[in-house]
Scaffold this active site. Structure first.
Site, PDB file in Angstrom:
ATOM      1  N   GLU A  16       0.835  -1.203   0.000  1.00 50.49           N
ATOM      2  CA  GLU A  16       0.000   0.000   0.000  1.00 50.49           C
ATOM      3  C   GLU A  16       0.871   1.255   0.000  1.00 50.49           C
ATOM      4  O   GLU A  16       0.537   2.263  -0.642  1.00 50.49           O
ATOM      5  CB  GLU A  16      -0.943  -0.019   1.195  1.00 50.49           C
ATOM      6  CG  GLU A  16      -2.034  -1.085   1.074  1.00 50.49           C
ATOM      7  CD  GLU A  16      -2.989  -1.089   2.254  1.00 50.49           C
ATOM      8  OE1 GLU A  16      -4.136  -0.641   2.091  1.00 50.49           O
ATOM      9  OE2 GLU A  16      -2.570  -1.541   3.336  1.00 50.49           O
ATOM     10  N   GLU A  39      -4.057  -9.375   3.694  1.00 51.78           N
ATOM     11  CA  GLU A  39      -4.835  -9.042   4.891  1.00 51.78           C
ATOM     12  C   GLU A  39      -6.012  -9.986   5.118  1.00 51.78           C
ATOM     13  O   GLU A  39      -6.434 -10.209   6.260  1.00 51.78           O
ATOM     14  CB  GLU A  39      -5.337  -7.598   4.803  1.00 51.78           C
ATOM     15  CG  GLU A  39      -4.270  -6.543   5.032  1.00 51.78           C
ATOM     16  CD  GLU A  39      -3.494  -6.181   3.781  1.00 51.78           C
ATOM     17  OE1 GLU A  39      -2.711  -5.222   3.830  1.00 51.78           O
ATOM     18  OE2 GLU A  39      -3.658  -6.866   2.733  1.00 51.78           O
TER      19      GLU A  39
END
Length: 706
Positions: free
Chosen positions: A110, A130
């Site tokens: 990210e 995640e």
């Protein structure tokens, strides 16, 4: 090169007019609160410094950034939050380049997505895993990735949690260029200088146009939603990931970020997140056996496997995959040929699927040799016995190993139930004996029970754990008892299922309730898959020592007496079409069940799915607690890892011991005492559960390092 500011975790160096910002937080450059804070300071300084024309963001050591700091898992992070850092990087008025080596995972990726340009060395790995922790990428990943690579590719990356290499990342558009060397600093600087020479702007990912085709984007989102509903129906976060990508399509970037944050917080509050995080930490904790702290493993460069059946061949494949030479021993040439063929069949399938070349297959099989003589094992550092589950046969094998193996060789048995202390006592070197209980198929299943007999030396146990690491297995230390951790507990909750079947629940209802709880299969489906004759042989072996007062359900025996052993015979508890693996309910089995109820004098009653699972789980938890109480398992988390990796326990629930704490140990004890009114011998509360409830403590309180 001019040092700009001293720092422990963020290093800043000026190379000409390019500010190199280096994350230096070993071992994987986790994005801790301190790293985030100093990244903010570094980018504030870059914006304000007129001598800086561009920023190059890299990682020190072996990685770009491995994601969140595991100490923050399951907690709201301290400010600054990573989304704020990513937004600040993206908003920078000067071009920001991320140069990636090692891994860019989770928050690390990210962070890279927030940069304006991305270059990576050829060996770099990328992923947004995640979902494996019950979360979603919560720092802009669900908004930037779809805009950069499209909804379909982004959803695949996030819903699978898989890692991809630099070649695939480049093909998707996740990165802009693959570096020509492995020198991430030199190649990153060269790339940045080329961008500056071309007057490249600060190109923001939020403005990327991969979602411009709204029709195909919407189709990809709906397909992912349907697939998640089918394949991950028990899980919370996959559907939230799909919702977040839909927001990326339908909302502005800023509104999408806000929606992503709301969804992330919902995931954070989910019990599934707690279960998945528990499983994550438990898998790391089981690596820490007492013996691994005080002893070094012996060197293993040559391995022998006794037996070329399904299990022996699977073990051989696992060893070959780890790069070890393997010598297979069988009783005759025909058996040896069959064993070799079973091994080769595994690699043939990989070739067929395009996952291995013929040359690679030949290289692997060149490390496999075979013999009908134990003398071929005279140079082996480790020998794993995988023969028939019979004590006399096992002892005969170990007598031969005692005769031919060099001193210092580790002698391992793959027994599922038998007394390894008795096997060790039968030879002249009991200190070299250990149990290595693989689960079938041995080259696929992750669990490896390391069973520690009383005379085993510490370095032998350390060697077993080191081998597990080489084989990419999850090792769990177990003491010696009938069935060790997994199969001992299995016998009890399977008995509970048998009791319910005889009392009125059909095996098909029980299996369905267990699947709805999150297991991939119910106990009667598992029996049919493994082979009913396996359990039958175990029951016959235990018959002489079985407490005559204990309830014994004979339904499975009646089925086995007809030669119905499950999938391999076309029928067991279920009927199977020829070659089929999906069974159908069998009216003849239902008739056998009714006859057995009548013989036992039982008037059948109805069971709700809720009662089925309360009984099933209470039996599992109670015996799991006994295993911990007796020291067969070091901690409750060892039981959890055993069941998640070896018995299909739903990972999102963390394991049976974690589940007990989740629903409340006092509630579990109340159920056990209620069930004990009808069968006090079977439903005897574990002393450990009674003690913990009386003290108001949890099983988790016992999960200290061994």
């Amino acid at each position: 090169m001019i040092p700009v500011t001293p720092s422990d975790v963020i290093k800043r160096e000026l190379h000409g007019r390019v500010l190199v910002v280096r994350i230096d937080n070993p071992p994987v450059n986790a994005l801790s609160a301190r790293v985030r804070n100093e990244l903010q300071l570094a980018f504030e300084a870059a914006e304000a410094d007129a001598t800086v024309d561009a920023v190059l963001l890299i990682g020190a050591g072996r990685a770009f950034a491995g994601g969140a700091d595991i100490r923050e898992f399951g907690k709201l992070p301290k400010p600054p939050a990573l989304p704020d850092v990513c937004n600040q990087i993206e908003a920078c008025g000067k071009p920001v380049v991320a140069a990636i080596h090692g891994v860019a995972l989770g928050g690390g990726l990210e962070l890279a997505l927030a940069a304006h340009y991305r270059i990576a060395v050829s060996g770099a790995k990328f992923g947004l895993p995640e979902v494996t922790l019950g979360l979603l990428p919560g720092s802009g990943g669900t908004q930037r990735a779809p805009r950069l690579v499209g909804a379909k590719a982004a959803l695949d990356l996030m819903l699978s949690g898989r890692h991809i290499g630099a070649k695939d990342a480049h093909a998707l558009g996740l990165i802009d260029e693959i570096a020509s060397t492995d020198d991430v600093l030199a190649d990153g600087l060269a790339y940045t200088q080329r961008l500056l020479a071309a007057h490249a702007p600060a190109r923001r990912t939020r403005d990327a146009r991969a979602l411009a085709d709204r029709t195909s984007s919407r189709a990809a989102i709906e397909a992912a939603r349907a697939d998640a509903a089918k394949k991950t129906r028990h899980l919370f976060s996959p559907m939230k990931i799909v919702d977040a990508v839909q927001a990326a399509l339908e909302m502005s970037f800023d509104d999408g970020l806000r929606h992503e944050r709301q969804l992330f917080l919902q995931c954070l509050d989910s019990p599934q997140r707690a279960g998945l995080v528990h499983a994550f930490f438990a898998e790391r904790e089981v690596q820490k056996a007492p013996e691994t702290r005080k002893a070094k493993p012996r060197a293993i460069t040559n391995v022998g496997v006794i037996g070329g059946g399904t299990m022996g061949a699977g073990i051989a494949v696992a060893l070959l995959d780890a790069g070890l030479p393997v010598t297979m021993i069988e009783r005759d040439d025909a058996s040896l040929l069959r064993g070799g063929a079973l091994v080769e069949k595994v690699y043939d399938r990989l070739v067929e699927k395009g996952r291995m070349s013929l040359e690679e297959k030949a290289d692997v099989l060149a490390r496999l040799s075979g013999s009908t003589s134990y003398d071929a094992l005279d140079k082996a550092d480790l020998v794993i016995e995988a023969v028939f589950e019979d004590m006399a046969v096992k002892k005969a094998v170990f007598a031969e190993l005692d005769r031919v193996c060099k001193r210092g060789a580790v002698l391992a048995t793959n027994t599922s139930y038998l007394d390894i202390d008795a096997i060790a006592a039968s030879i002249s070197r009991p200190a070299d004996v250990v149990g290595l209980h693989f689960f079938s198929p041995a080259n696929v299943m992750k669990l490896l029970e390391v069973v520690v007999p009383s005379k085993a030396s510490a370095d032998v146990i350390a060697t077993a754990f080191d081998l597990a690491k080489k084989l990419r297995k999850v090792p769990v230390r177990a003491g010696v008892c009938d069935g060790f951790i997994g199969n001992r507990v299995l016998a009890i909750y399977r008995a509970a299922a048998d009791h319910m079947m005889e009392d009125g629940a059909s095996p098909y209802q029980i299996d369905r309730a267990v699947r709805d709880f999150g297991f991939p299969m119910g106990p009667f489906q598992v029996s049919d898959l493994a082979g009913g004759d396996i359990g039958w042989a175990t029951r016959k072996r235990r018959a002489a020592t079985r407490d005559p007062k204990m309830r014994y359900v004979q339904i499975a025996d009646r089925i086995c007496e007809r030669g119905w052993f499950g999938q391999k015979t076309g029928r067991g508890f279920y009927l199977y079409a020829e070659g089929g693996r999906t069974g159908q309910p069998d009216p003849e089995v239902e008739a056998i069940i009714m006859d057995e109820r009548q013989r036992a004098g039982i008037t059948p009653r109805t069971f709700s799915d809720d009662e089925i699972m309360r009984r099933y789980m209470a039996a599992m938890i109670n015996e799991g607690a006994n295993v911990v109480h007796e020291g067969i398992a070091l901690r409750p988390l060892d039981v959890d890892v055993t069941f998640v990796h070896g018995y299909g326990f739903p990972r999102h629930r963390g394991g049976p011991m974690k589940y007990a704490d989740t629903v409340g140990l006092a509630n579990v004890l109340a159920d056990i005492r209620e069930f004990a009114k009808d069968d006090p011998l079977f439903w005897k509360p574990s002393p450990l559960i009674v003690d913990l409830v009386e003290r108001g403590a949890t099983l988790a309180s016992l999960n200290q390092s061994a």
